[in-house]
Design an enzyme around this catalytic site. Structure first.
Site, PDB file in Angstrom:
ATOM      1  N   GLU A   1     -22.482  11.034  -1.942  1.00 30.28           N
ATOM      2  CA  GLU A   1     -23.730  10.270  -1.982  1.00 30.28           C
ATOM      3  C   GLU A   1     -23.790   9.181  -0.906  1.00 30.28           C
ATOM      4  O   GLU A   1     -24.263   8.085  -1.131  1.00 30.28           O
ATOM      5  CB  GLU A   1     -23.933   9.644  -3.370  1.00 30.28           C
ATOM      6  CG  GLU A   1     -23.706  10.570  -4.545  1.00 30.28           C
ATOM      7  CD  GLU A   1     -24.453  11.896  -4.428  1.00 30.28           C
ATOM      8  OE1 GLU A   1     -25.474  11.954  -3.707  1.00 30.28           O
ATOM      9  OE2 GLU A   1     -24.016  12.878  -5.050  1.00 30.28           O
ATOM     10  N   GLY A   2     -23.343   9.539   0.289  1.00 28.09           N
ATOM     11  CA  GLY A   2     -23.288   8.580   1.380  1.00 28.09           C
ATOM     12  C   GLY A   2     -21.920   7.954   1.446  1.00 28.09           C
ATOM     13  O   GLY A   2     -21.520   7.220   0.545  1.00 28.09           O
TER      14      GLY A   2
END
Length: 594
Positions: free
Chosen positions: A449-450
């Site tokens: 998620e990043g």
């Protein structure tokens, strides 16, 4: 086999003695959050995860997901576990009641995330996007999506994915090549390849709702290089009749392969090839990239909070197993003299260095758990608080601390898992203890998620400057209220003084960054990760100080608070010094000299 005991008592204390959620009846769903409701819910979740998932998850990761005749086959026991999981309603616990969910506030989702990841990370990945996809489609989707797809996600008949990354690009969405071409009937044809798609195919449910990022060509059929043409699409794994919701044959989506990974082997991380697959656009009202990308950000923010809890989960399960081993394993003698003179040696736990490994993990696990629960509480306040000022402050705190938790918690969780393995020594490095399994699995949280460096840049580049720096003012004001409360408790004066000093270090670091940024374009990038860690240390320290002030907190919690304040808070000065030193140590190098 590794052991696990769900932190049921800690959640009871945090919800009712600390946050006192049962006293916020003004917030939707909170009037029911009495111990008579929350305790049975958490107890039931603990039983499910401890008895259904924990016994099978290491074997399932060893077996892995398999690609057979173009379809993914999940490990033995997963289909039966999914049926019981969805029938019990765990995937819809915090989904709005109007959508068929249980309608419980986000604070009741935090224990579910932590215990589920600790007991079966790979299994939980298959349903991870069900709640956020359902809520996103209910908010932004067409009426037929609300009628047919949302109920299937809420009931667990469908799962969902987020299809973002491509072979040549990840976070930099400007480079996307997947394209979407409009059709006369209002649908789109999606073509391109996506990688790293968790749960991209499986045999657990009847269909999967792929949420796909793709670019829309201009009138000449060209793909623009920037973000302006990026849109979000619902692309079901099966052909779907929007009018009736009836499923047909497979959509034009092929599983190219299952990625061979360092950990979570039972999670089918797929390469998906879209060959004019049928999809439908999802967007918020308005024009521009913000409206086009709204669906992705809604899902991503939910995923970042859940990923943060993976750090807490691995810290806790690694600590539990390392503590049990350290109490049993005999090696050496305590420096002050034998603790067990009738035995050949003392247990490992008498040695300060082993205690360092254990107590650092435990202090983070419990402090991180409290911090995450408080942020989840603020989510409800941000949406439904008593007045605009309360809602605004809560939203500022959520926005500021989401990237901090995602990055700092997953870093600390991986460190704790690695330290737990160290307690076992060679027995941790081999597979029988389960410790190497935790280390390999925990590592993915720092990328999901990043990647964590991206979270740091989000904090410095977007969250702190937003609204003229209002989020930082809200953070300082809320922390200042805790300092005021601590001032009235002389026995906690040390915590208050250390917390105030830590806030001062943060302010000095921010001032130094501002000075360097005036003359160096890379100043923010060089300082971002250190600054994020400062926020993380201070946020958990803030939680520990507030916990220590709760009547009946108990001696173990006070001792753990001291661990955090004596061992972690002093690091703020070193991080501030690194930021004050400026970016030259990193940025003066020529690229070919590094």
């Amino acid at each position: 086999m590794a052991i696990y005991h769900a932190p049921v008592e800690d959640y009871r204390f945090l919800l009712h003695d600390w946050l006192r959620v049962h006293e916020r009846a003004d917030l939707p769903g909170f009037a029911e959050l009495t111990p008579e409701l929350t305790q049975p819910v958490i107890d039931a979740a603990a039983r499910f995860f401890e008895t259904e998932l924990h016994p099978i998850h290491q074997r399932a990761d060893d077996e892995g997901a398999a690609l057979v005749d173009g379809r993914v086959r999940t490990p033995a026991g997963f289909r039966e576990a999914w049926q019981r999981y969805s029938e019990a309603g765990w995937q819809r616990l915090t989904v709005d009641a109007a959508l068929g969910g249980e309608g419980l506030p986000p604070v009741l989702g935090v224990p579910n995330d932590e215990m589920g990841i600790a007991c079966g990370h790979a299994f939980m990945m298959y349903g991870a996007f069900c709640p956020s996809a359902a809520q996103m489609l209910a908010a932004l989707g067409d009426d037929w999506m609300k009628a047919h797809v949302v109920p299937a996600l809420v009931a667990g008949r469908w799962t969902a994915t987020m299809c973002l990354t491509e072979p040549h690009c990840g976070t930099d969405l400007r480079q996307l090549r997947t394209r979407a071409v409009a059709q006369p009937d209002g649908s789109w044809r999606i073509s391109g390849s996506k990688i790293f798609i968790s749960g991209g195919d499986h045999d657990l449910t009847e269909a999967i709702a792929h949420i796909v990022l793709a670019k829309v060509p201009d009138a000449q059929g060209r793909i623009a290089p920037g973000l302006g043409s990026v849109n979000v699409f619902l692309v079901p794994s099966c052909r779907l009749d929007p009018a009736s919701g009836a499923l047909g044959g497979r959509n034009a989506i092929e599983v190219g392969s299952i990625e061979r990974k360092m950990g979570i082997g039972a999670s089918a991380t797929c390469v998906l090839n879209f060959d004019e697959a049928v999809g439908w656009r999802i967007a918020a009202a308005g024009q521009g990239s913000s409206a086009n990308m709204a669906a992705m950000f809604m899902m991503m923010n939910h995923a970042r909070v859940a990923t943060a809890m993976s750090g807490v989960a691995y810290a806790d399960i690694a600590y539990q197993n390392a503590r049990a081993y350290a109490r049993e394993r005999l090696s050496g003698r305590a420096a002050a003299g034998p603790r067990c003179p009738d035995r050949v040696a003392d247990p490992l736990i008498v040695h300060p260095d082993v205690r360092r490994l254990l107590l650092d993990a435990r202090a983070f696990a419990q402090g991180g758990r409290a911090t995450a629960l408080r942020v989840a509480f603020w989510q409800s306040v941000a949406a439904h608080g008593r007045d605009r000022a309360e809602r605004e402050r809560a939203q500022d705190l959520v926005e500021l601390l989401t990237p901090v938790m995602k990055a700092y918690f997953t870093d600390k969780g991986f460190t704790a898992a690695n330290d737990g393995l160290q307690v076992f020594g060679g027995h941790g490095y081999v597979c029988d203890s389960g410790m190497e399994h935790f280390v390999r699995n925990a590592r993915i949280g720092q990328i999901y998620e990043g990647a964590n460096g991206i979270q740091a840049m989000d904090l410095v580049g977007r969250k702190l400057p937003a609204h003229g720096g209002r989020a930082l003012r809200s953070f300082e004001a809320a922390l200042g209220e805790s300092l005021g409360a601590l001032a009235g408790q002389p026995e906690l004066a040390g915590f208050g003084a250390a917390l105030a000093a830590g806030l001062g270090e943060l302010r000095r670091a921010l001032a130094a960054l501002q000075r360097h940024a005036a003359s160096h374009p890379d100043a923010a990038g060089a300082a971002a990760y250190d600054l994020l860690n400062m926020f993380g240390i201070l946020a958990v320290g803030w939680s520990w100080a507030d916990l220590a002030a709760v009547p009946g907190a108990g001696a173990p919690r006070l001792q753990l608070a001291r661990v955090w304040f004596h061992r972690e808070m002093p690091l703020l000065a070193a991080l501030r010094a690194r930021i004050e030193a400026g970016p030259d140590a990193l940025c003066a190098w020529a690229e070919d000299g590094i």
